[in-house]
Design a protein around this motif. Structure first.
Motif, PDB file in Angstrom:
ATOM      1  N   PRO A 186      -0.678  11.284  16.229  1.00 43.94           N
ATOM      2  CA  PRO A 186      -0.336  11.806  14.897  1.00 43.94           C
ATOM      3  C   PRO A 186       1.013  11.299  14.388  1.00 43.94           C
ATOM      4  O   PRO A 186       1.170  11.061  13.181  1.00 43.94           O
ATOM      5  CB  PRO A 186      -0.320  13.326  15.114  1.00 43.94           C
ATOM      6  N   ARG A 187       1.992  11.102  15.285  1.00 44.60           N
ATOM      7  CA  ARG A 187       3.268  10.535  14.848  1.00 44.60           C
ATOM      8  C   ARG A 187       3.086   9.108  14.359  1.00 44.60           C
ATOM      9  O   ARG A 187       3.684   8.692  13.368  1.00 44.60           O
ATOM     10  CB  ARG A 187       4.303  10.549  15.985  1.00 44.60           C
ATOM     11  N   MET A 188       2.255   8.342  15.093  1.00 43.54           N
ATOM     12  CA  MET A 188       1.998   6.971  14.667  1.00 43.54           C
ATOM     13  C   MET A 188       1.370   6.943  13.280  1.00 43.54           C
ATOM     14  O   MET A 188       1.705   6.093  12.441  1.00 43.54           O
ATOM     15  CB  MET A 188       1.078   6.287  15.687  1.00 43.54           C
ATOM     16  N   GLU A 189       0.471   7.878  13.012  1.00 46.34           N
ATOM     17  CA  GLU A 189      -0.152   7.929  11.696  1.00 46.34           C
ATOM     18  C   GLU A 189       0.877   8.275  10.617  1.00 46.34           C
ATOM     19  O   GLU A 189       0.877   7.697   9.527  1.00 46.34           O
ATOM     20  CB  GLU A 189      -1.292   8.947  11.689  1.00 46.34           C
ATOM     21  N   ARG A 190       1.778   9.207  10.928  1.00 50.92           N
ATOM     22  CA  ARG A 190       2.813   9.552   9.953  1.00 50.92           C
ATOM     23  C   ARG A 190       3.744   8.372   9.687  1.00 50.92           C
ATOM     24  O   ARG A 190       4.154   8.141   8.548  1.00 50.92           O
ATOM     25  CB  ARG A 190       3.628  10.761  10.457  1.00 50.92           C
ATOM     26  N   LYS A 191       4.106   7.647  10.739  1.00 49.60           N
ATOM     27  CA  LYS A 191       4.990   6.496  10.553  1.00 49.60           C
ATOM     28  C   LYS A 191       4.301   5.419   9.717  1.00 49.60           C
ATOM     29  O   LYS A 191       4.931   4.762   8.877  1.00 49.60           O
ATOM     30  CB  LYS A 191       5.417   5.921  11.904  1.00 49.60           C
ATOM     31  N   THR A 192       2.994   5.213   9.944  1.00 48.27           N
ATOM     32  CA  THR A 192       2.250   4.248   9.146  1.00 48.27           C
ATOM     33  C   THR A 192       2.223   4.670   7.687  1.00 48.27           C
ATOM     34  O   THR A 192       2.440   3.852   6.779  1.00 48.27           O
ATOM     35  CB  THR A 192       0.820   4.094   9.682  1.00 48.27           C
ATOM     36  N   ALA A 193       1.956   5.951   7.433  1.00 48.45           N
ATOM     37  CA  ALA A 193       1.912   6.448   6.056  1.00 48.45           C
ATOM     38  C   ALA A 193       3.261   6.271   5.371  1.00 48.45           C
ATOM     39  O   ALA A 193       3.327   5.902   4.188  1.00 48.45           O
ATOM     40  CB  ALA A 193       1.487   7.913   6.053  1.00 48.45           C
ATOM     41  N   GLY A 322     -12.773   1.656   3.657  1.00 48.45           N
ATOM     42  CA  GLY A 322     -11.785   1.432   2.623  1.00 48.45           C
ATOM     43  C   GLY A 322     -10.471   2.141   2.861  1.00 48.45           C
ATOM     44  O   GLY A 322      -9.628   2.225   1.964  1.00 48.45           O
ATOM     45  N   GLU A 323     -10.251   2.640   4.079  1.00 51.62           N
ATOM     46  CA  GLU A 323      -9.023   3.357   4.391  1.00 51.62           C
ATOM     47  C   GLU A 323      -7.915   2.382   4.804  1.00 51.62           C
ATOM     48  O   GLU A 323      -8.192   1.260   5.240  1.00 51.62           O
ATOM     49  CB  GLU A 323      -9.269   4.349   5.538  1.00 51.62           C
ATOM     50  N   PRO A 324      -6.659   2.803   4.703  1.00 50.19           N
ATOM     51  CA  PRO A 324      -5.568   1.961   5.203  1.00 50.19           C
ATOM     52  C   PRO A 324      -5.689   1.764   6.713  1.00 50.19           C
ATOM     53  O   PRO A 324      -6.120   2.674   7.443  1.00 50.19           O
ATOM     54  CB  PRO A 324      -4.306   2.753   4.853  1.00 50.19           C
ATOM     55  N   LEU A 325      -5.302   0.599   7.184  1.00 52.01           N
ATOM     56  CA  LEU A 325      -5.259   0.340   8.620  1.00 52.01           C
ATOM     57  C   LEU A 325      -4.090   1.099   9.223  1.00 52.01           C
ATOM     58  O   LEU A 325      -2.973   1.054   8.696  1.00 52.01           O
ATOM     59  CB  LEU A 325      -5.087  -1.151   8.865  1.00 52.01           C
ATOM     60  N   LEU A 326      -4.315   1.791  10.319  1.00 51.14           N
ATOM     61  CA  LEU A 326      -3.243   2.508  10.997  1.00 51.14           C
ATOM     62  C   LEU A 326      -2.653   1.632  12.094  1.00 51.14           C
ATOM     63  O   LEU A 326      -3.382   0.994  12.860  1.00 51.14           O
ATOM     64  CB  LEU A 326      -3.760   3.813  11.593  1.00 51.14           C
ATOM     65  N   PHE A 327      -1.334   1.636  12.177  1.00 50.07           N
ATOM     66  CA  PHE A 327      -0.631   0.915  13.244  1.00 50.07           C
ATOM     67  C   PHE A 327      -0.405   1.842  14.432  1.00 50.07           C
ATOM     68  O   PHE A 327      -0.399   3.077  14.302  1.00 50.07           O
ATOM     69  CB  PHE A 327       0.704   0.384  12.741  1.00 50.07           C
ATOM     70  N   THR A 328      -0.218   1.241  15.590  1.00 51.56           N
ATOM     71  CA  THR A 328       0.089   1.992  16.808  1.00 51.56           C
ATOM     72  C   THR A 328       1.408   1.479  17.378  1.00 51.56           C
ATOM     73  O   THR A 328       1.967   0.492  16.917  1.00 51.56           O
ATOM     74  CB  THR A 328      -1.021   1.831  17.859  1.00 51.56           C
ATOM     75  N   GLY A 329       1.886   2.142  18.396  1.00 48.72           N
ATOM     76  CA  GLY A 329       3.111   1.720  19.071  1.00 48.72           C
ATOM     77  C   GLY A 329       3.342   2.593  20.285  1.00 48.72           C
ATOM     78  O   GLY A 329       2.810   3.700  20.374  1.00 48.72           O
TER      79      GLY A 329
END
Length: 433
Positions: A186-193, A322-329
């Motif tokens: 969920p943090r990775m998703e927030r950082k991507t957003a 059609g959603e944004p690509l989510l990054f990981t880390g």
């Protein structure tokens, strides 16, 4: 023999130490540790207290500063500093695809690597402290994984510490790796957003790159196989203060027209190779999940398993919907040992470590509850790499620990504004604020 030399404003001395591979077998095999002593030029002959720096990782050697860069400038006002290359890293006895085969087969390599966690690092520190300080306790500054090591130090050998300073590295005392990654995605998703909110044009750029990688086999100049998942892992940049901007600049010129059609540019590929390769820090990939192992449960490729619970991270699904690509880390996964030529020979070794079921506890909650070492920690709000809620629970469990919770910085706050961060922590530890 120690060798001293100068840089602007400092005197440096190379220090080498011999320590047991297994501290439970002090008469057995030994390895070498390297550390760089740093002292201000105008204080070189003074009797100063010591500050030991434990860097982040696992698997990274200490920073190679030039002069009085970053937090080092503040430390040198009152300390003689020891920058330790933790076992297996930097100029210490290395552990990588070239050296590990000297151990024998993958089972022997995996057994060897069980001695490269925080408990062994702390025991290394205690083994060399008498030689360095004459037996006096020292101040320890732990950044990121170095902070994990500092909490282990408070658990195993608090008598060796004068003060404990932690930046971005308060670990959970009891979380399994699965708990760590369930909090991380969920943090990775927030950082991507947040990145896309700053650079909305990157939404389509990232989707276009991922789409290309899903339909083409791309091998980078250094031999790294760039897949859509590997591209997503560039989100590790989003954990640093300048990382969102660096990611944006990487994405903006990713493609070039060629006689054979549109391809990923050489410039993009070269930058991606340097960011993704583990050639310089293979221990990060090999023992990263093991730093969370503390009982009979295997880590079992936790980041990869838990990712399946978050289907929004699937690149193909994102493109289809059609959603944004989510990054990981900050997530080591099995496919990295297929993509990265620096890791491929170590795939079986990594599998054995992931299956291991006899990890020893790294922290002693009972001892931490009666801690008497002055301690302070910077907790970065919504840190990509260390869960804030986990950190605050640990802060409450360490008697006397004072925290500075801030959203001014990302995980690398002590690098970007080191003198201010270190000054604040020292003031907290000394009850000056």
């Amino acid at each position: 023999m120690s060798v001293s030399y100068r840089q602007p404003g400092v005197v440096l001395t190379d220090r080498r130490f011999t320590v047991p591979l297994d501290h439970d077998d002090p008469a057995g095999e030994t390895i070498e540790l390297y550390a760089r002593e740093v002292v201000a030029s105008d204080k070189a002959h003074q009797d100063l207290p010591w500050l030991l720096h434990l860097t982040g990782g696992p698997g990274f050697g200490a920073a190679r500063f030039v002069g009085r860069q970053s937090w080092l400038d503040r430390a040198l006002r009152e300390y003689r500093v020891l920058l330790l290359d933790q076992r297996g890293t930097g100029a210490s006895t290395p552990a990588n695809r070239q050296t590990l085969p000297l151990r024998g087969n993958p089972a022997a390599q995996a057994e060897y690597l069980t001695h490269f966690r925080a408990d062994s690092i702390v025991r290394d520190c205690e083994a060399i402290r008498p030689e360095v300080t004459g037996g006096a306790p020292w101040t320890v500054h732990g950044q990121s994984f170095g902070g994990f090591c500092t909490v282990t130090y408070l658990s195993l050998a608090p008598e060796g510490l004068d003060t404990a300073l932690i930046t971005g590295g308060l670990p959970s005392l009891d979380a399994h790796a699965d708990d760590v990654y369930r909090a991380a995605y969920p943090r990775m998703e927030r950082k991507t957003a947040a990145h896309y909110a700053r650079y909305p044009q990157d939404v389509e750029r990232a989707r276009r790159i991922a789409g290309h990688l899903l339909t083409h086999d791309v091998t980078l100049p250094g031999g790294y196989r760039l897949t859509a998942e590997a591209f997503q892992s560039l989100g590790i940049l989003l954990g640093s203060g300048e990382g969102s901007h660096r990611l944006h600049y990487l994405l903006e010129d990713a493609f070039v027209r060629t006689p054979h059609g549109t391809e990923l540019s050489d410039a993009f590929q070269e930058q991606a190779q340097s960011l993704l390769s583990y050639a310089g820090h293979p221990l990060f990939a090999l023992v990263h999940e093991a730093i969370y192992g503390q009982d009979e449960r295997p880590t079992a490729w936790s980041a990869e398993r838990v990712r399946a619970e978050f289907p929004r991270f699937d690149a193909a699904r994102a493109l289809e919907s059609g959603e944004p690509l989510l990054f990981t880390g900050e997530a080591v996964q099995r496919w990295m040992f297929d993509c990265d030529p620096a890791l491929r020979p170590l795939r079986e070794t990594a599998e054995l470590l992931a299956a291991r079921t006899d990890w020893r506890p790294l922290y002693d909650p009972a001892r931490l509850a009666v801690n008497e070492v002055p301690a302070a920690a910077a907790v970065y709000h919504d840190d990509l790499f260390v869960d804030t809620a986990h950190s605050l629970r640990t802060a409450r469990a360490i008697r006397g620990l004072r925290t500075w919770i801030t959203d001014e910085y990302e995980h690398d706050g002590v690098r970007t504004d080191g003198p201010r961060v270190l000054d604040r922590l020292l003031a907290l530890a000394r009850d000056e604020v």
